[in-house]
Write a protein that holds these residues in place. Structure first.
Motif, PDB file in Angstrom:
ATOM      1  N   MET A   1      -4.157 -44.081   0.301  1.00  0.00           N
ATOM      2  CA  MET A   1      -4.045 -43.031  -0.917  1.00  0.00           C
ATOM      3  C   MET A   1      -3.574 -41.505  -1.408  1.00  0.00           C
ATOM      4  O   MET A   1      -3.646 -41.001  -2.006  1.00  0.00           O
TER       5      MET A   1
ATOM      6  N   PHE B   1     -11.935 -44.027  -3.420  1.00  0.00           N
ATOM      7  CA  PHE B   1     -10.743 -43.378  -3.523  1.00  0.00           C
ATOM      8  C   PHE B   1     -11.264 -41.954  -4.403  1.00  0.00           C
ATOM      9  O   PHE B   1     -10.556 -41.288  -4.396  1.00  0.00           O
TER      10      PHE B   1
ATOM     11  N   ASP C   1      -7.419 -44.236   2.855  1.00  0.00           N
ATOM     12  CA  ASP C   1      -7.423 -43.354   2.852  1.00  0.00           C
ATOM     13  C   ASP C   1      -6.151 -43.138   3.906  1.00  0.00           C
ATOM     14  O   ASP C   1      -6.801 -43.598   5.354  1.00  0.00           O
TER      15      ASP C   1
ATOM     16  N   ARG D   1      -6.928 -44.668 -10.884  1.00  0.00           N
ATOM     17  CA  ARG D   1      -5.949 -43.944 -10.281  1.00  0.00           C
ATOM     18  C   ARG D   1      -6.434 -42.829 -10.859  1.00  0.00           C
ATOM     19  O   ARG D   1      -7.017 -41.649 -11.031  1.00  0.00           O
TER      20      ARG D   1
END
Length: 284
Positions: free
Chosen positions: A134, A269, A163, A202
């Motif tokens: 991420m 996210f 992450d 995103r």
């Protein structure tokens, strides 16, 4: 317990140093040049180069476990030093494309070579193969500080990005329990986030977090290739085009390992974006 963490100023290594320090473990944090900030006060910084195993020789004393980055030709020598030092368990950070030793893809090749070295070392190990990070989204920060349009490549490619903090949490669990628990020994874990997102997804999530009317612009393959060629060697540009244009890698698969190993679900996210929103604040 004392852990030697290489890449301690990087996305995963930095998070791992923090988690280990918070849990009360002794950490030797290896950086290529002295970090100006970011390392916990309790961590012992070691300035060394993974291309030069001799620069690490004095750091092995009392080390119980090792976190290792891939991509260094001197990895077999480093691992031999770890064996001589009596390191009990190591975690190798690899990549989702690793495992095909015959691949002509430069990224796959260096990941696979690191894994081969680990298998040959005679050291108890665990290999982590995460999907894309991420934190790669931070590459967009300059564009989004300048305006609301975001141009990015590979518009149709979904990635179950993870992450780095979740990778670090898995690594810590494995390193700490690996001293007395064989469950993770010799295992290869595929790691992912909880959802597969395209670049436009995103951007949409960032727009919600930032409260801005962000707009995604799909970058052409030609423009992407030209831009990437200014940022990295040609063989790595070819590698990413092999993954995401020619489709040799499917990074959209969602894996359960983060929750199974740490007991916590991987972060979304949206959660990552909330934690890093300051990086994208528009310049006045």
């Amino acid at each position: 317990m004392r852990v030697l963490v290489t890449g301690a100023s990087g996305n995963v290594g930095g998070e791992l140093v923090k988690l280990l320090s918070q849990a009360g473990h002794d950490v030797r944090a290896v950086t290529r040049k002295r970090a100006s900030s970011g390392l916990p006060a309790a961590a012992e910084e070691v300035v060394a180069d993974l291309n030069d195993p001799a620069s690490l020789r004095t750091a092995w004393t009392g080390v119980d476990a090792l976190f290792l980055l891939p991509g260094y030709p001197a990895t077999p020598e480093l691992l031999a030093d770890a064996v001589r030092a009596g390191v009990g368990h190591m975690v190798l950070l690899s990549g989702s494309s690793a495992g095909d030793q015959a691949s002509s893809n430069a990224v796959t090749r260096y990941m696979s070579q690191a894994e081969d070295a680990v298998h040959a070392a005679g050291l108890r190990f665990t290999i982590l193969r995460p999907a894309g990070f991420m934190s790669n989204t931070l590459e967009w920060a300059a564009q989004l500080r300048a305006g609301d349009a975001l141009e990015a490549p590979f518009a149709d490619v979904p990635i179950a990005a993870i992450d780095p903090q979740d990778i670090a949490a898995v690594a810590m669990t494995v390193l700490v329990t690996g001293q007395h628990d064989e469950r993770h020994s010799g295992r290869v874990y595929r790691l992912s986030g909880p959802e597969a997102l395209r670049p436009g997804d995103r951007v949409r999530i960032l727009a919600s977090v930032l409260g801005r009317p962000l707009r995604f612009v799909a970058q052409s393959n030609e423009a992407a290739y030209a831009q990437m060629a200014t940022q990295m060697p040609a063989e790595y540009v070819e590698a990413f085009f092999d993954f995401y244009v020619r489709g040799s890698l499917d990074d959209s698969v969602i894996y359960p390992a983060v929750a199974e190993i740490t007991g916590q679900p991987p972060r979304t996210f949206h959660q990552w974006a909330l934690a890093h929103a300051a990086a994208f604040i528009r310049s006045p």
